[in-house]
Design a protein around this motif. Structure first.
Motif, PDB file in Angstrom:
ATOM      1  N   ASP A  22       0.802  -1.233   0.000  1.00 51.64           N
ATOM      2  CA  ASP A  22       0.000   0.000   0.000  1.00 51.64           C
ATOM      3  C   ASP A  22       0.833   1.281   0.000  1.00 51.64           C
ATOM      4  O   ASP A  22       0.292   2.368   0.031  1.00 51.64           O
ATOM      5  N   ARG A  23       2.147   1.168  -0.055  1.00 49.83           N
ATOM      6  CA  ARG A  23       2.997   2.362   0.048  1.00 49.83           C
ATOM      7  C   ARG A  23       3.973   2.420  -1.123  1.00 49.83           C
ATOM      8  O   ARG A  23       4.553   1.411  -1.510  1.00 49.83           O
ATOM      9  N   SER A  74      -3.423   9.489  -9.143  1.00 43.03           N
ATOM     10  CA  SER A  74      -4.684   8.808  -9.444  1.00 43.03           C
ATOM     11  C   SER A  74      -4.430   7.368  -9.871  1.00 43.03           C
ATOM     12  O   SER A  74      -5.107   6.430  -9.428  1.00 43.03           O
ATOM     13  N   GLN A 105      -3.421   5.276  -6.878  1.00 46.69           N
ATOM     14  CA  GLN A 105      -4.590   4.967  -6.050  1.00 46.69           C
ATOM     15  C   GLN A 105      -5.389   3.819  -6.676  1.00 46.69           C
ATOM     16  O   GLN A 105      -5.812   2.901  -5.981  1.00 46.69           O
ATOM     17  N   GLY A 117      -4.085   0.485  -5.933  1.00 45.27           N
ATOM     18  CA  GLY A 117      -4.205   0.011  -4.560  1.00 45.27           C
ATOM     19  C   GLY A 117      -3.259   0.640  -3.567  1.00 45.27           C
ATOM     20  O   GLY A 117      -3.287   0.299  -2.373  1.00 45.27           O
ATOM     21  N   PHE A 118      -2.430   1.563  -4.007  1.00 47.88           N
ATOM     22  CA  PHE A 118      -1.550   2.265  -3.065  1.00 47.88           C
ATOM     23  C   PHE A 118      -2.362   3.307  -2.305  1.00 47.88           C
ATOM     24  O   PHE A 118      -3.187   4.002  -2.889  1.00 47.88           O
ATOM     25  N   SER A 119      -2.138   3.419  -1.009  1.00 45.84           N
ATOM     26  CA  SER A 119      -2.873   4.401  -0.212  1.00 45.84           C
ATOM     27  C   SER A 119      -1.954   5.376   0.518  1.00 45.84           C
ATOM     28  O   SER A 119      -2.413   6.384   1.038  1.00 45.84           O
ATOM     29  N   ARG A 120      -0.666   5.090   0.543  1.00 45.39           N
ATOM     30  CA  ARG A 120       0.301   5.966   1.203  1.00 45.39           C
ATOM     31  C   ARG A 120       1.437   6.255   0.223  1.00 45.39           C
ATOM     32  O   ARG A 120       2.100   5.339  -0.250  1.00 45.39           O
ATOM     33  N   ASP A 145       4.602  13.179   2.954  1.00 44.85           N
ATOM     34  CA  ASP A 145       3.689  12.041   2.845  1.00 44.85           C
ATOM     35  C   ASP A 145       2.315  12.507   2.405  1.00 44.85           C
ATOM     36  O   ASP A 145       1.889  13.622   2.717  1.00 44.85           O
ATOM     37  N   THR A 154      -1.652  10.542   2.214  1.00 40.68           N
ATOM     38  CA  THR A 154      -2.477   9.360   2.405  1.00 40.68           C
ATOM     39  C   THR A 154      -3.811   9.603   1.716  1.00 40.68           C
ATOM     40  O   THR A 154      -4.418  10.654   1.892  1.00 40.68           O
ATOM     41  N   PHE A 155      -4.249   8.624   0.917  1.00 44.94           N
ATOM     42  CA  PHE A 155      -5.526   8.740   0.222  1.00 44.94           C
ATOM     43  C   PHE A 155      -6.649   8.363   1.171  1.00 44.94           C
ATOM     44  O   PHE A 155      -6.542   7.471   1.960  1.00 44.94           O
TER      45      PHE A 155
END
Length: 144
Positions: free
Chosen positions: A68-69, A96, A99, A102-105, A141, A143-144
């Motif tokens: 996720d990062r 975009s 995201q 699947g990356f959120s950070r 940083d 985060t989404f």
């Protein structure tokens, strides 16, 4: 996300244009050494290239860290295209895309003089200023 007419962004595996842009921006323009710029991590990264009517104009790479990062690196826009908002468009496009993957950070090391650019994209600075290739940087940083 709509791009201006004549502007395109795509993920690339041929690094000829990204490396040429990075050499012009970082090695020639900022005095970064070849060893610091070409650090051996390119095969581990995802690469994006922006083109306009005149050809390749901007690039960046992303190093996936875990599920996720990811870390955005080597954001570079040719001098001829600066001031047109293309760097922000490239970043928004890639964020975009990340995201959707699947990356959120998302992290990055920002040159201190462009921290405001990344803050406008939603990044928050933290930690001390540090030297990276002779240029002051600070971690950021999102985060989404």
């Amino acid at each position: 996300m709509p791009l201006p007419v004549g502007v395109a962004v795509e993920r690339v595996t041929d690094l000829t244009s990204p490396l040429a842009i990075r050499a012009e921006v970082f090695i020639e323009g900022q005095g970064v050494s070849l060893a610091d710029e070409v650090d051996g991590r390119d095969p581990d990264c995802l690469h994006w290239l922006m083109t306009d009517a005149e050809g390749p104009v901007a690039t960046l790479r992303v190093l996936p860290i875990d599920a996720d990062r990811a870390k955005v690196q080597r954001v570079a826009v040719l001098a001829r295209a600066r001031g047109r908002g293309l760097g922000a468009l490239l970043m928004r496009f890639v964020l975009s895309d990340l995201q959707l993957q699947g990356f959120s950070r998302i992290t990055l090391g920002a040159q201190v003089d462009v921290i405001g650019f990344y803050e406008r994209l939603g990044f928050a600075a933290h930690g001390p200023v540090y030297d990276d290739a002779g240029i002051p940087h600070r971690d950021m940083d999102l985060t989404f």
